[in-house]
Design a protein around this motif. Structure first.
Motif, PDB file in Angstrom:
ATOM      1  N   ARG A 190      -7.309 -80.465 -94.210  1.00 11.65           N
ATOM      2  CA  ARG A 190      -5.862 -80.514 -94.403  1.00 11.65           C
ATOM      3  C   ARG A 190      -5.316 -81.897 -94.093  1.00 11.65           C
ATOM      4  NH1 ARG A 190      -1.933 -76.809 -94.770  1.00 11.65           N
ATOM      5  NH2 ARG A 190      -3.395 -75.123 -94.302  1.00 11.65           N
ATOM      6  N   GLU A 196      -6.520 -84.326 -96.862  1.00 11.06           N
ATOM      7  CA  GLU A 196      -5.842 -84.148 -98.152  1.00 11.06           C
ATOM      8  C   GLU A 196      -4.424 -84.707 -98.120  1.00 11.06           C
ATOM      9  OE1 GLU A 196      -4.154 -79.544 -97.805  1.00 11.06           O
ATOM     10  OE2 GLU A 196      -5.991 -79.970 -98.902  1.00 11.06           O
ATOM     11  N   SER A 205      -5.644 -82.199-103.294  1.00 15.57           N
ATOM     12  CA  SER A 205      -5.782 -80.848-102.756  1.00 15.57           C
ATOM     13  C   SER A 205      -7.179 -80.634-102.177  1.00 15.57           C
ATOM     14  CB  SER A 205      -5.525 -79.819-103.853  1.00 15.57           C
ATOM     15  OG  SER A 205      -6.542 -79.887-104.842  1.00 15.57           O
ATOM     16  N   ARG A 206      -7.287 -79.599-101.364  1.00 11.24           N
ATOM     17  CA  ARG A 206      -8.578 -79.277-100.760  1.00 11.24           C
ATOM     18  C   ARG A 206      -9.622 -78.956-101.835  1.00 11.24           C
ATOM     19  NH1 ARG A 206      -8.555 -75.165 -95.806  1.00 11.24           N
ATOM     20  NH2 ARG A 206      -6.935 -76.690 -95.346  1.00 11.24           N
ATOM     21  N   SER A 207      -9.216 -78.188-102.859  1.00 11.29           N
ATOM     22  CA  SER A 207     -10.169 -77.828-103.925  1.00 11.29           C
ATOM     23  C   SER A 207     -10.665 -79.060-104.663  1.00 11.29           C
ATOM     24  CB  SER A 207      -9.510 -76.858-104.914  1.00 11.29           C
ATOM     25  OG  SER A 207      -8.357 -77.449-105.511  1.00 11.29           O
ATOM     26  N   ALA A 208      -9.801 -80.054-104.817  1.00  6.45           N
ATOM     27  CA  ALA A 208     -10.210 -81.295-105.484  1.00  6.45           C
ATOM     28  C   ALA A 208     -11.186 -82.083-104.614  1.00  6.45           C
ATOM     29  CB  ALA A 208      -8.993 -82.149-105.810  1.00  6.45           C
ATOM     30  N   ILE A 266     -13.327 -80.940-102.183  1.00 14.26           N
ATOM     31  CA  ILE A 266     -14.653 -80.346-101.996  1.00 14.26           C
ATOM     32  C   ILE A 266     -15.454 -80.284-103.295  1.00 14.26           C
ATOM     33  CG2 ILE A 266     -13.864 -78.994-100.019  1.00 14.26           C
ATOM     34  CD1 ILE A 266     -13.700 -76.565-101.806  1.00 14.26           C
ATOM     35  N   ARG A 267     -14.835 -80.643-104.422  1.00 12.24           N
ATOM     36  CA  ARG A 267     -15.590 -80.737-105.679  1.00 12.24           C
ATOM     37  C   ARG A 267     -16.573 -81.885-105.637  1.00 12.24           C
ATOM     38  NH1 ARG A 267     -11.054 -80.203-109.105  1.00 12.24           N
ATOM     39  NH2 ARG A 267     -11.253 -82.407-109.588  1.00 12.24           N
ATOM     40  N   TYR A 268     -16.299 -82.872-104.802  1.00  9.81           N
ATOM     41  CA  TYR A 268     -17.161 -84.051-104.734  1.00  9.81           C
ATOM     42  C   TYR A 268     -18.139 -83.879-103.574  1.00  9.81           C
ATOM     43  CZ  TYR A 268     -13.771 -86.181-107.875  1.00  9.81           C
ATOM     44  OH  TYR A 268     -12.962 -86.464-108.950  1.00  9.81           O
ATOM     45  N   PHE A 326     -17.448 -84.027 -99.388  1.00 10.81           N
ATOM     46  CA  PHE A 326     -17.599 -82.829 -98.563  1.00 10.81           C
ATOM     47  C   PHE A 326     -18.619 -83.068 -97.445  1.00 10.81           C
ATOM     48  CE2 PHE A 326     -19.305 -78.518 -97.755  1.00 10.81           C
ATOM     49  CZ  PHE A 326     -18.121 -77.909 -97.344  1.00 10.81           C
TER      50      PHE A 326
END
Length: 233
Positions: free
Chosen positions: A194, A197, A203-206, A208-210, A214
């Motif tokens: 949080r 970001e 965003s968090r979802s963006a 952790i995509r990398y 992460f």
């Protein structure tokens, strides 16, 4: 005979006989008529021979005309261009080979052109910060998305461009995340997704995509937990 010539029809005893209502035997029985027909057949044979000799040059001219229009020189199109049937071309291996070679050369030229347009489109999209999807590249290059499906070489180029683009974006994001973590540490604040970001405006979802991003977060999170554990120095 003049009717057959005017309509570009084959001159023969039977063709003439059907037009005048006589059999070829009846026609050949009259010396004057027979001589007339034989002369016409001889002239037709010479004309046919000359036509056959000129056909390769006419085919080359038709191929050049197709290429000038950026139109694939197929047998069907060449036959239409010359006003002849495809069967005539298919019976001539030399002509069929010329048409096939010209068609392949044009396809190769078109592939190189598409490749250059796709690469230029990738540069333009990257400058505007747009993801290099097949749809976006096709739209920018002024072509259709299906080219990536039937052209393996072009699809490989897209995959390479997309991977390079994703790698560059991840490198930049890693730098931003590391800077955000350093700021949080300097401010003695808890490192969390949080908090990160908010610092990098993603965003968090963006995030952790990398995978590398992460992994960086997990490493700091585990380190924090270890430092907070009882008995930690």
């Amino acid at each position: 005979i003049e009717h057959l010539q005017a309509n570009d029809q084959r001159i023969s005893w039977n063709a003439i006989g059907s037009l005048v209502g006589r059999s070829w035997q009846q026609l050949s029985s009259d010396p004057q008529v027979a001589t007339l027909i034989k002369n016409a057949l001889s002239d037709a044979a010479k004309h046919r021979q000359q036509w056959e000799q000129n056909l390769p040059n006419r085919v080359q001219d038709a191929i050049a005309a197709c290429l000038a229009r950026n139109e694939p020189p197929t047998q069907k199109i060449i036959a239409q261009e010359l006003g002849i049937s495809r069967h005539i071309l298919s019976k001539r291996p030399d002509l069929s080979t010329s048409i096939i070679q010209a068609n392949r050369q044009m396809n190769e030229s078109l592939r190189h052109t598409r490749m250059a347009r796709i690469q230029a489109a990738a540069v333009a999209l990257k400058q505007r910060g747009i993801p290099l999807t097949q749809r976006a590249l096709a739209a920018e290059a002024g072509t259709y998305r299906g080219i990536f499906l039937y052209d393996p070489e072009l699809r490989a180029v897209w995959q390479s461009l997309a991977e390079d683009d994703a790698r560059e974006k991840e490198d930049e994001l890693v730098r931003r995340v590391q800077a955000a973590i350093q700021q949080l540490e300097a401010e003695n604040k808890r490192i969390s997704l949080r908090a990160i970001e908010q610092r990098v405006s993603l965003s968090r979802s963006a995030l952790i995509r990398y995978p590398r991003v992460f992994c960086i977060f997990k490493a700091y999170h585990l380190l924090q937990r270890a430092n907070l554990a009882p008995g930690a120095e």
